[in-house]
Enzyme design. Sequence first.
Site, mmCIF file in Angstrom:
data_model
loop_
_atom_site.group_PDB
_atom_site.id
_atom_site.type_symbol
_atom_site.label_atom_id
_atom_site.label_comp_id
_atom_site.label_asym_id
_atom_site.label_seq_id
_atom_site.Cartn_x
_atom_site.Cartn_y
_atom_site.Cartn_z
ATOM 1 N N PHE A 182 0.840 -1.204 0.000
ATOM 2 C CA PHE A 182 0.000 0.000 0.000
ATOM 3 C C PHE A 182 0.866 1.240 0.000
ATOM 4 O O PHE A 182 2.041 1.218 0.386
ATOM 5 C CB PHE A 182 -0.958 0.004 1.197
ATOM 6 N N CYS A 183 0.264 2.342 -0.440
ATOM 7 C CA CYS A 183 0.920 3.654 -0.429
ATOM 8 C C CYS A 183 -0.187 4.699 -0.336
ATOM 9 O O CYS A 183 -1.328 4.372 -0.016
ATOM 10 C CB CYS A 183 1.791 3.847 -1.666
ATOM 11 N N THR A 184 0.123 5.949 -0.603
ATOM 12 C CA THR A 184 -0.848 7.024 -0.401
ATOM 13 C C THR A 184 -2.088 6.868 -1.284
ATOM 14 O O THR A 184 -3.208 6.787 -0.795
ATOM 15 C CB THR A 184 -0.194 8.394 -0.668
ATOM 16 N N ILE A 211 -4.162 4.252 0.530
ATOM 17 C CA ILE A 211 -4.692 4.620 1.843
ATOM 18 C C ILE A 211 -5.890 5.559 1.716
ATOM 19 O O ILE A 211 -6.884 5.428 2.434
ATOM 20 C CB ILE A 211 -3.598 5.292 2.697
#
Length: 257
Positions: A182-184, A211
């Site tokens: 996951f990332c932004t 996210i």
Amino acid sequence: MKPILNVAAYLFVSLDELVQLRARMLDQCNARELKGTILLTPEGINMFLAGQADSLRGFLDWLRIDPRFKPLQAKESWSEEQPFKKMLIKLKNEIIRMNHSTIRPEEGRANFITPKKLQEWLDRGTDDLGRPVVMVDTRNAFELDYGTFENALHFNIEKFTQFPEAISAHKDELTDKTLVSFCTGGIRCEKSGLYMREIGMEHSYQLEGGILKYFEEVGSAHYKGSCFVFDEREALEPTLDSIPVEHSIRKKAKLQN
């Protein structure tokens, strides 16, 4: 409702004549009084923009007239004030630099999992086949200071180009786990997900929309803290509101200096 619409969007698609495309897009953004940053690259587009809702959505509609941008989807949030100071469109070689030429998201995405499905897995602690689930944070070290998923694996990297070596070092110990990177907003995971598959991590997924999409559809479940964003809002809470002043790491750092 707060008056300023913020959107984050990206799309991996082959682009050419970037100089001319930049000029047309800049004219449209300026005419609509939008501010923010757009990255144009041969492998696609990445954008963070803010402005009046009708103007910003109008720009996205204009952009999608070009068949190459028709699939573009935007994540929305709202703010009281304009979080950007100017309108910039930059030409780059890659949307997100990884230094692995074999990783081409346009040719096929990694397996992804929706926020709602991920919440099911995290509630249970396993995937649908009973394998333990490990969240893999692909972001840089300073972003972790704001928040991340509970018990997430992270590497304290300083830039995304360090991710392949970092995850490879943990390959053996993660063989029997289901991995969710996951990332932004999901863009880094378009490449990290493919890379993990490439090195043989068969049970790996990327969190669809990152996210911010998880906040939008699920909220704070299994997540601690806020999410750093690359604008003047600094970070967003799971409600998608800006963090309170007392939670500002930037302001605390200034006071200490």
